[in-house]
Design a protein around this motif. Sequence first.
Motif, short mmCIF file in Angstrom:
data_model
loop_
_atom_site.label_atom_id
_atom_site.label_comp_id
_atom_site.label_asym_id
_atom_site.label_seq_id
_atom_site.Cartn_x
_atom_site.Cartn_y
_atom_site.Cartn_z
N ARG A 114 -14.49 -0.41 5.41
CA ARG A 114 -15.81 0.14 5.73
C ARG A 114 -16.94 -0.79 5.29
O ARG A 114 -17.99 -0.85 5.91
CB ARG A 114 -15.98 1.52 5.09
CG ARG A 114 -15.11 2.58 5.72
CD ARG A 114 -15.36 3.95 5.10
NE ARG A 114 -14.55 4.97 5.73
CZ ARG A 114 -14.88 5.60 6.85
NH1 ARG A 114 -16.02 5.28 7.46
NH2 ARG A 114 -14.09 6.51 7.37
N ARG A 115 -16.72 -1.50 4.20
CA ARG A 115 -17.76 -2.40 3.70
C ARG A 115 -18.05 -3.50 4.72
O ARG A 115 -19.19 -3.89 4.93
CB ARG A 115 -17.35 -3.00 2.36
CG ARG A 115 -18.44 -3.83 1.69
CD ARG A 115 -17.99 -4.35 0.34
NE ARG A 115 -16.87 -5.26 0.46
CZ ARG A 115 -16.99 -6.55 0.79
NH1 ARG A 115 -18.19 -7.06 1.02
NH2 ARG A 115 -15.94 -7.32 0.87
N GLU A 166 -6.49 5.75 6.23
CA GLU A 166 -7.45 5.11 7.14
C GLU A 166 -8.02 3.84 6.51
O GLU A 166 -8.33 2.88 7.20
CB GLU A 166 -8.56 6.08 7.52
CG GLU A 166 -9.46 5.53 8.63
CD GLU A 166 -10.54 6.51 9.05
OE1 GLU A 166 -11.45 6.09 9.77
OE2 GLU A 166 -10.46 7.68 8.65
N GLU A 167 -8.17 3.84 5.18
CA GLU A 167 -8.73 2.66 4.53
C GLU A 167 -7.79 1.46 4.63
O GLU A 167 -8.21 0.32 4.48
CB GLU A 167 -9.03 2.94 3.06
CG GLU A 167 -7.80 3.02 2.17
CD GLU A 167 -8.12 3.08 0.69
OE1 GLU A 167 -9.30 2.88 0.33
OE2 GLU A 167 -7.19 3.32 -0.10
N GLY A 189 -16.59 9.66 5.97
CA GLY A 189 -15.15 9.48 6.12
C GLY A 189 -14.47 10.79 6.43
O GLY A 189 -15.09 11.84 6.52
N THR A 190 -13.19 10.74 6.58
CA THR A 190 -12.41 11.91 6.92
C THR A 190 -11.86 12.55 5.67
O THR A 190 -11.92 12.00 4.59
CB THR A 190 -11.25 11.51 7.85
OG1 THR A 190 -10.54 10.45 7.22
CG2 THR A 190 -11.75 11.06 9.19
N TYR A 213 0.83 -1.20 0.00
CA TYR A 213 0.00 0.00 0.00
C TYR A 213 0.86 1.26 0.00
O TYR A 213 0.62 2.19 -0.78
CB TYR A 213 -0.91 -0.03 1.23
CG TYR A 213 -1.94 1.08 1.28
CD1 TYR A 213 -3.21 0.88 0.74
CD2 TYR A 213 -1.66 2.30 1.88
CE1 TYR A 213 -4.17 1.89 0.80
CE2 TYR A 213 -2.61 3.31 1.94
CZ TYR A 213 -3.86 3.10 1.40
OH TYR A 213 -4.80 4.09 1.45
N CYS A 214 1.87 1.28 0.86
CA CYS A 214 2.75 2.45 0.95
C CYS A 214 3.60 2.61 -0.30
O CYS A 214 3.88 3.73 -0.74
CB CYS A 214 3.64 2.35 2.20
SG CYS A 214 2.72 2.57 3.75
N ARG A 215 4.01 1.51 -0.90
CA ARG A 215 4.74 1.59 -2.17
C ARG A 215 3.85 2.20 -3.26
O ARG A 215 4.29 3.04 -4.04
CB ARG A 215 5.23 0.21 -2.60
CG ARG A 215 5.95 0.21 -3.96
CD ARG A 215 6.24 -1.20 -4.42
NE ARG A 215 7.32 -1.80 -3.67
CZ ARG A 215 8.61 -1.72 -4.02
NH1 ARG A 215 8.96 -1.07 -5.12
NH2 ARG A 215 9.53 -2.30 -3.29
#
Length: 222
Positions: free
Chosen positions: A107-108, A101-102, A88-89, A47-49
């Motif tokens: 959330r689903r 945050e995801e 959401g934010t 994710y960060c990549r």
Amino acid sequence: MATTATTTTTPFEFPWEYSFPPFFTRQTNLTTHHAQLTKWSDLILAYCRHYRIFKLSLSAAIPSSTTTTTTTTTTTTAGATTSSPPGGTTATSGVGQAQTEELFHNRRLNRRLSLADAREVIDAMRRNGRAEYVGGKDGGDLVWVYWRTPEEWAALVEKWVDDTGQKGVVMTLYELTEGDGTKGTDFHGLDVELLLKALHVLAKRGKAQVFGQDDSQGVKFF
């Protein structure tokens, strides 16, 4: 806040585990728990990549109930009651809270990894050299996420120096991260603190000398 060099409009494709509710709950079986930590570590790195996040703020990614709204909106249609999650934010800049945050909150499924469990994942990543608390303080908020380690960034910089004939050249850190000469390289836009970590790796090998302070820092390659 997460630190990012660039933003991307391409959504991140989550692995199938992200849609598996038990993935967000600490598993008691040791073998299963080890696999869970490995999968979470791989997810964070990927994710960060994808979003080029170098520093991850745990408080932004996993906000407490006192800093985020968790109410749901209830509507009634033709006698049926349905609930929808909050909107959401809002991201503050770059890849900010709304996106990070995801990472820990599906959330689903209405499932979220707890802060304690997230820290356990970070600790596992630290043992593998893939994460480090900023400032070296255990249990802090900001975490370096090493989808490339300082040594791996150093290797990319060294190859660029060799390929472009930069030995003996003095450059500022700004030129390395934002200059036209490094456009198209993976380290263009790199977090300056992380660049410094990579340059210090080269310095220990006698391949570079870092000098100056704060905004006037530079490097000479050998």
